[in-house]
Design an enzyme around this catalytic site. Structure first.
Site, PDB file in Angstrom:
ATOM      1  N   HIS A  65       0.859  -1.182   0.000  1.00  8.05           N
ATOM      2  CA  HIS A  65       0.000   0.000   0.000  1.00  8.05           C
ATOM      3  C   HIS A  65       0.895   1.232   0.000  1.00  8.05           C
ATOM      4  CE1 HIS A  65      -3.025   2.905   0.853  1.00  8.05           C
ATOM      5  NE2 HIS A  65      -2.727   3.048   2.125  1.00  8.05           N
TER       6      HIS A  65
ATOM      7  N   TYR B 242       9.250 -13.595 -22.454  1.00  6.61           N
ATOM      8  CA  TYR B 242       9.956 -12.445 -21.880  1.00  6.61           C
ATOM      9  C   TYR B 242      10.707 -12.929 -20.653  1.00  6.61           C
ATOM     10  CZ  TYR B 242      10.738  -7.812 -19.848  1.00  6.61           C
ATOM     11  OH  TYR B 242      11.318  -6.677 -19.326  1.00  6.61           O
TER      12      TYR B 242
ATOM     13  N   HIS C   7       0.974   5.746  -1.151  1.00  8.07           N
ATOM     14  CA  HIS C   7       0.242   6.932  -1.600  1.00  8.07           C
ATOM     15  C   HIS C   7       1.060   7.579  -2.720  1.00  8.07           C
ATOM     16  CE1 HIS C   7      -2.546   7.544   2.095  1.00  8.07           C
ATOM     17  NE2 HIS C   7      -2.095   6.307   2.097  1.00  8.07           N
TER      18      HIS C   7
ATOM     19  N   ASP D 238       2.106  -4.764 -19.958  1.00  9.06           N
ATOM     20  CA  ASP D 238       3.096  -5.731 -19.466  1.00  9.06           C
ATOM     21  C   ASP D 238       2.828  -6.121 -18.012  1.00  9.06           C
ATOM     22  OD1 ASP D 238       4.637  -6.056 -21.762  1.00  9.06           O
ATOM     23  OD2 ASP D 238       5.926  -4.346 -21.304  1.00  9.06           O
TER      24      ASP D 238
ATOM     25  N   HIS E  62      -8.539   7.901  -1.882  1.00  5.25           N
ATOM     26  CA  HIS E  62      -7.479   7.414  -1.019  1.00  5.25           C
ATOM     27  C   HIS E  62      -6.200   7.166  -1.832  1.00  5.25           C
ATOM     28  CE1 HIS E  62      -6.603   4.513   2.617  1.00  5.25           C
ATOM     29  NE2 HIS E  62      -5.511   5.070   2.169  1.00  5.25           N
TER      30      HIS E  62
END
Lengths: 240, 240, 240, 240
Positions: free
Chosen positions: C99, C231, C101, C124, C173
Site C-alpha cells: 500500500h 519475456y 500513496h 506488461d 485514497h
C-alpha cells in the site's frame, strides 16, 4: 543560551534542502521556548550547508535580537507574530514554524486558491482545506511588511484551529507550516508539498474532483490525532 | 592568463548539471574581466565532468580566441555582444553570463511567452516579468547567427535595466541569465528555472492567475537589492 | 517465527522510499505465509530507515497480533481481508501486498478514475485498466473502517482476476498492489506509479487518447505471463 | 567474440537507469558489427545492475542466437530489422539502437502524436518532428509481433533520413532511437526524452505553440551535423 533549541532549529533548517523543499536560501525554520518567551531562527541569506547551532539567532517576541552575531531571517516578524498568537490560542501545543517556497504549495498560493482536501493523504495531516490568507494592502507592505504578514495569517485563523490545520498559504507568496517541534513543522511542510502536488495532478485530470467525504476526513484525522488515536505507536503519539 | 577567472568559470560550468539545469552539454557559463576586456568561456561540446580551468577558452570581445587549445562555445558571439552592451549600460555590475536549456524556462521560450511575475519568489530575483527577445529573421540567421542573437537581446533591453532583470528568453530557443560573477549568473539561472516551474504549475491551476501586486513586487526587490536592503548579512550584500 | 518472511517484508518496506513511492511513513508492505495462515506486516508509524526484521509484526487473518512488540500498521485489517480473498480465489498465487500513496496513482484515486490502459508499458503488468473501488459509506467508516476498505476491494474484484490485474485504486485514497512475493508487490507498485504518471501526461496531451488495441494488450500480457511466455529467462519466469 | 562491442553494449545498457530513462527492466540497447553482420544485445528481463559484457547475447540478423547463455531481449527482432534497413539505406552510419519507455516520449507515443520541433534544443538532435509509426494490425501482432514492429518503423522512414532523424515513436508503445555507436543511441534517447518533456510543458502553456522556423531548424542542425559544423571540437566531430 537555549542550546537544545539551537540544535533542533539548526537540524530542522538543514532538512529543508534534503527534503526538496527549498531552492537557494528560500526557506527558514524557527523554534520557540515558551518559558523564556524567545524564539530561535535561521540567520538571513546563509546557505543551509553552512548553518551551525551557534549561528542561529535568538530573538524576542518583538523581533529584537537577544543573542547572535548574524541578522535573523527577514521573515522573523512573521514568526514572532505567529508564536504570540499560538501562545494565546493553544498554549504549549506549537513550538516550531517552517516557511518554504516549495513548488506545488506555492503554485496554490500564487493561484490564490486554498489546497482542497481531496484525499486521505491530506486528511492525515490537515483537517480540511489548507486556507489562504488575504493579500496585503500597499499601506501594510510599507509599514512593517513581515509583521503584517503574520497579522493576515492570524486574521485567517479567527475561526480555525491552528493545531488541526497546521498550515496556511500567503496569497502571491508561499506557505507557512507549524507543529509541536521544529522538526514537526518541517514534517508538515513535507506533507503539505506532497498533498499539494497530488492535488495539482488530480485537478488536471478532473477539474471538478470532489472533496473527500466528511466522514472519511474526520475518521483519518481522528485515527491519527483524536482521543482514540491508533496510528503509530502508543509511546510516541506523534511518530515521524 | 586570467587564472582566477578561469577557475571561477570552470567551477560555475560544473555547477550546471549538479543544479539540474542542463542535459548532455546543453549549456555554458562565461566570465568577464573588465580590465583586460576579455571573456573566459566553456569549450564547445566538452562534458562538464571533464572541464578544467586550463581547458577554458579566453576570447576577446570580437569573439577571437586569445588563449586556449579548444574551440570556445558556439554561443560565444552572443556572450561577447552582451558584455559589450553591459559595459556601456551598467559598467562593473555584470561579469558572468549563463546559458542553459533548463526545462521550464525553455517551455516559456518555446511558447514565446515572458515568464510573468506571479509571486514573491520571482520578485526576489527579477524585478518584473522575464522578457522575451524576438525571433531572428532568415537573413540574421544566415549572417552571424550567434551575434544576431545577442543583438536581439540588446534590442529587447532598450528600455529595461539588465541589473534589475538579469534574465531573458530567446523565442524558440532558451534562456540567458547574468550576474555580478559567473556564480551569480548560475544562481540566477537556478532562480529562473524554479520560478518558471512554479509559474507553469500556477497557470495550469488558474490560467488567469493575477500578477503580483506592484507594491509587493517593489518591496521584495528593494528589501534584497535596494538601498536599504535588509535581506542577507551586511558583510555579504549578495549572499547565495 | 517466520524469520524468512520477516526479512522479506522488512526489505520490501525499505524499498518503498528508495523507489520514490512514499513520503514520510505513508505506505506499508506485508507478506503472507499460507501454511501458517499468518501475515507479517510493517509496524505503524515507524520510519523505514529504522525497520528491522525483528520489528515486523506477525498477525493472524482476523487481525490479532500473534507476535511483536509494536502495533501493526493501521491498515492491517485491509491486508488481512485481501489475503483471505486471495486464498479462496487464487490459492498460492499471491503472498505480498503493498500500500502506498504514490503521487500519480493517488491522483487517479482522488479523481476517482481507473487508470486506463493506454500503452504496452501498462499491458506488461496489468491486463486492462487498473480498477477503482467504490467510496465507503459513513456506516462502513464508523464500523471497522480498514476491514470495510478490504471488503470494497473484494467487491470490486467480483468479476476480475486479481492475478492478471494485481492493483486497485481506493476512491479518495490511494492504491494497493499485490504479487507472488512481498518484493513482487512492490515491483507492481513501482509499475503502477510509472504507468499512471505516463497516463497523466498522455491525457494532458490528448484527453481522448485511445485505449491500447485489445490484440496488443493481450499479446503483451501473454508474452510475459501466458503459457508460452518468452519475456525474461526460462529459469526465472517472473524476473524483476 | 565481439568483446569490444559486448563491453560497449553492456555499458550503454547500464547508463539507462542512471539517465532516468527506464523503470524496472523496461529498456534495452544493442550494437551492430557490420563486418560480422551480427548484433549484440541485452539479455531479456535481467536487471541493469547485474549485466556484464559476458552476459550480452550475440544474434544474427535473422534473430538467431549465435553466442550467449541467456535469451536475448524480446525486442531483438525489431533491432535486427532496423539494422538490415540501416545497412541498405545508410551503410556504416548507424551501429547502436536504444529502446526505452521514457515517460515524456512515451506520452507522445500513447497520444499517437509526433514530437513537434518547437525549439533549437530539439533541432540540435532531430532534424524535424520525431515521427510516429502506425499501430500494428491484429494479424501483424499474431504473426511475428516484434519483427512487424521493425517493419512499421522501416515503412515510416520511406521518405525520411534515419541519420538526420535518429528516433521514432511506436503508436501505443514507446520510442526507439539510434546512433553511430551504442552510446550515441543512448545519448539520442536522453535528448528525445528531454525535448519531449519540454514540448509537453510548452503545449500545456500554449496548445498552438508554433513550430521552430525552418531557417533556425536548418541552422541548428547544420552547425552541429552539416559539412561546415562548428559545434564541438574538430578532433571529435560527434562530442557527447
Amino acid at each position: 543560551m537555549l542550546q537544545d533549541l539551537r540544535e533542533a532549529v539548526c537540524e530542522a533548517n538543514r532538512e529543508l534542502p534534503a527534503g526538496g523543499l527549498v531552492t537557494l536560501t528560500w526557506g527558514n525554520v524557527s523554534g520557540f521556548d515558551a518559558d523564556a518567551s524567545l524564539l530561535v531562527i535561521k540567520p538571513s541569506g546563509v546557505p543551509y550547508g553552512k548553518l551551525t547551532p551557534a549561528s542561529m539567532v535568538v530573538v524576542d517576541l518583538d523581533g529584537g535580537v537577544v543573542e547572535g552575531d548574524l541578522r535573523p531571517s527577514s521573515d522573523t516578524p512573521t514568526h514572532a507574530r505567529l508564536y504570540r498568537f499560538f501562545a494565546g490560542r493553544c498554549p504549549g501545543r506549537i513550538a516550531g514554524i517552517t516557511h518554504t517556497h516549495s513548488a506545488s504549495a506555492t503554485a496554490f498560493a500564487q493561484a490564490r486558491t486554498p489546497v482542497p482536501c481531496l484525499g486521505t493523504t491530506h486528511a492525515d495531516h490537515f483537517h480540511g482545506p489548507v486556507p489562504l490568507a488575504r493579500p496585503l494592502t500597499a499601506d501594510e507592505v510599507d509599514d512593517g511588511y513581515e509583521a503584517a504578514t503574520g497579522e493576515a495569517i492570524v486574521e485567517r485563523f479567527a475561526d480555525l484551529d491552528p493545531v488541526a490545520t497546521p498550515a496556511v498559504l500567503l496569497a502571491g507568496h508561499a506557505p507557512f507550516t507549524w507543529g509541536a517541534t521544529p522538526a514537526a513543522s518541517v514534517e508538515n511542510a513535507v506533507a503539505l508539498e506532497a498533498v499539494a502536488a497530488v492535488a495539482l495532478a488530480t485537478l488536471r485530470l478532473r477539474p471538478d474532483a470532489p472533496p473527500l467525504e466528511r466522514h472519511v476526513l474526520d475518521k483519518h484525522h481522528d485515527r491519527k490525532h483524536g482521543a482514540g488515536a491508533y496510528y503509530g505507536q502508543p509511546a510516541s503519539p506523534s511518530p515521524s
